[in-house]
Design a protein around this motif. Structure first.
Motif, short mmCIF file in Angstrom:
data_model
loop_
_atom_site.label_atom_id
_atom_site.label_comp_id
_atom_site.label_asym_id
_atom_site.label_seq_id
_atom_site.Cartn_x
_atom_site.Cartn_y
_atom_site.Cartn_z
N CYS A 43 0.90 -1.24 0.00
CA CYS A 43 0.04 0.10 0.01
C CYS A 43 0.88 1.26 0.04
O CYS A 43 0.49 2.31 -0.84
CB CYS A 43 -0.91 0.04 1.23
SG CYS A 43 -2.19 1.36 1.10
N LEU A 44 1.97 1.25 0.65
CA LEU A 44 2.76 2.50 1.16
C LEU A 44 3.49 2.62 -0.37
O LEU A 44 3.64 3.83 -0.66
CB LEU A 44 3.86 2.07 2.11
CG LEU A 44 5.00 3.33 2.25
CD1 LEU A 44 4.40 4.82 2.69
CD2 LEU A 44 5.91 2.74 3.10
N ILE A 72 0.97 4.49 -3.11
CA ILE A 72 -0.08 5.57 -2.50
C ILE A 72 0.43 6.93 -2.82
O ILE A 72 -0.21 7.98 -2.88
CB ILE A 72 -0.07 5.64 -1.04
CG1 ILE A 72 -1.31 6.48 -0.41
CG2 ILE A 72 1.04 6.26 -0.20
CD1 ILE A 72 -2.71 5.49 -0.71
N CYS A 115 -5.98 3.74 0.90
CA CYS A 115 -5.28 2.54 1.48
C CYS A 115 -6.04 1.21 1.60
O CYS A 115 -5.85 0.11 1.50
CB CYS A 115 -4.70 3.00 2.86
SG CYS A 115 -3.63 1.87 3.57
N SER A 154 -0.69 0.34 8.32
CA SER A 154 -0.69 0.82 7.03
C SER A 154 -1.27 1.86 6.63
O SER A 154 -0.42 2.88 6.06
CB SER A 154 -1.39 -0.57 6.00
OG SER A 154 -0.40 -1.76 6.07
N CYS A 201 0.95 5.65 5.64
CA CYS A 201 0.88 6.13 4.44
C CYS A 201 0.32 7.31 4.56
O CYS A 201 0.70 8.25 3.61
CB CYS A 201 -0.37 5.19 3.81
SG CYS A 201 0.03 3.71 2.92
N TYR A 234 3.74 9.31 5.01
CA TYR A 234 4.45 9.29 3.73
C TYR A 234 3.72 10.65 3.08
O TYR A 234 4.53 11.36 2.62
CB TYR A 234 4.31 8.20 3.05
CG TYR A 234 4.93 8.03 1.70
CD1 TYR A 234 6.10 8.09 1.35
CD2 TYR A 234 3.85 8.07 0.69
CE1 TYR A 234 6.59 8.15 0.01
CE2 TYR A 234 4.20 8.33 -0.69
CZ TYR A 234 5.53 8.29 -0.97
OH TYR A 234 5.71 8.33 -2.32
#
Length: 306
Positions: free
Chosen positions: A127-128, A131, A154, A163, A167, A170
């Motif tokens: 996921c990261l 994204i 996500c 997660s 995300c 980030y």
């Protein structure tokens, strides 16, 4: 001028993915000091990005087509990548994490998108690694909108809180770098979830607050957290060099293509497309369709930012 940073961070992400993939789960002592574009472990051509890059491009394509985050459309795009190899370098989707596979299979079996995502304590960093487009598309919006859109994007595959929060951290860092801000990411996240704890929101944000504290005081546990921190630390060490930051990240071992992709997005959004080594840019396997998707997205982002 802004175009080189927006386009750069997307291409830098794909280059980092392709560079890191051949070294996945290799003992760091066996990874050479000079990282080059080489063939993948399954015989993939040098410069082929993995499913991570393809899902990133699929997210870009969905945002281009819908003009907003549409979870149902986004999941359909993911299905096209997973089953048909859409926007992959060779129509072959490989290196898909178990969580993403399970979520897409849930969708294929008729489950509604809001129920497809997996809430597992040991979720991977897929996921990261996809994204970035959501962070870019909503970076000019209010913080609560940016964070809620990242949450929504996500959880169609990864519903675990770690997660989601990783995300979001980030996304805030990408926003900081692109808009040249110096905001304290974890303070913003804590404020956001503290406000969500108010009765009017009807949500228990306590678990999210706990994860923010855990992520801020990183202990080394968890795949998605490790990828995030390895990428950020390698970028922070060599923030003015795409080559050195991405090389340093890949040399740490582990999930090297995810780490390479995330580090590459940081380094290129800071330093621009021209800071990516020319031989890597020549080797990355980008089709004309992928380039069209990227350029349309870049134009859309520039319109939103100017």
């Amino acid at each position: 001028l802004l175009e080189t940073f927006v386009k750069g961070t997307i291409v830098g992400h794909l280059v980092g993915d392709a560079l890191g993939y051949p070294w996945q789960n290799t003992d760091p002592e066996k990874i050479p000091n000079q990282i080059a574009m080489i063939a993948g472990p399954g015989g993939e051509a040098p410069g082929e990005y993995t499913s991570l890059g393809a899902f990133t491009l699929a997210t870009i394509d969905s945002l281009n087509q819908c003009g907003e985050l549409n979870p149902e459309h986004l999941m359909e795009q993911f299905y096209e990548v997973y089953v048909g190899g859409h926007l992959t370098p060779n129509e072959n989707c490989y290196d898909v994490g178990n969580t993403t596979s399970q979520a897409i299979n849930n969708y294929a079996n008729g489950m509604t998108v809001d129920r497809c995502g997996i809430d597992a304590p040991d979720n991977d960093a897929d996921c990261l690694g996809r994204i970035l487009p959501v962070a870019l598309y909503f970076c000019a919006e209010a913080t609560d909108i940016l964070l809620s859109k990242i949450h929504d994007a996500c959880e169609i595959t990864h519903r675990d809180i770690s997660s989601i929060v990783t995300c979001q951290a980030y996304g805030l860092l990408i926003q900081n770098l692109l808009l040249q801000r110096a905001e304290k990411v974890f303070d913003i996240l804590l404020d956001y979830y503290q406000s969500m704890n108010e009765p009017a929101h009807e949500i228990d944000a306590t678990p999210y607050l706990s994860v923010v504290h855990e992520l801020k005081n990183h202990s080394g546990a968890g795949s998605v957290e490790n990828v995030f921190w390895t990428a950020w630390q390698s970028f922070s060490k060599y923030e003015n060099s795409y080559f050195f930051s991405v090389t340093d990240a890949i040399k740490q071992g582990g999930d090297t293509n995810a780490t390479g992709a995330v580090t590459g997005s940081f380094a290129a959004v800071k330093n621009g497309l021209n800071d990516i080594p020319a031989d890597w840019l020549r080797t990355i396997q980008l089709s004309s369709e992928a380039m069209q998707v990227i350029m349309k997205f870049v134009d859309n982002i520039l319109l939103k930012l100017t």
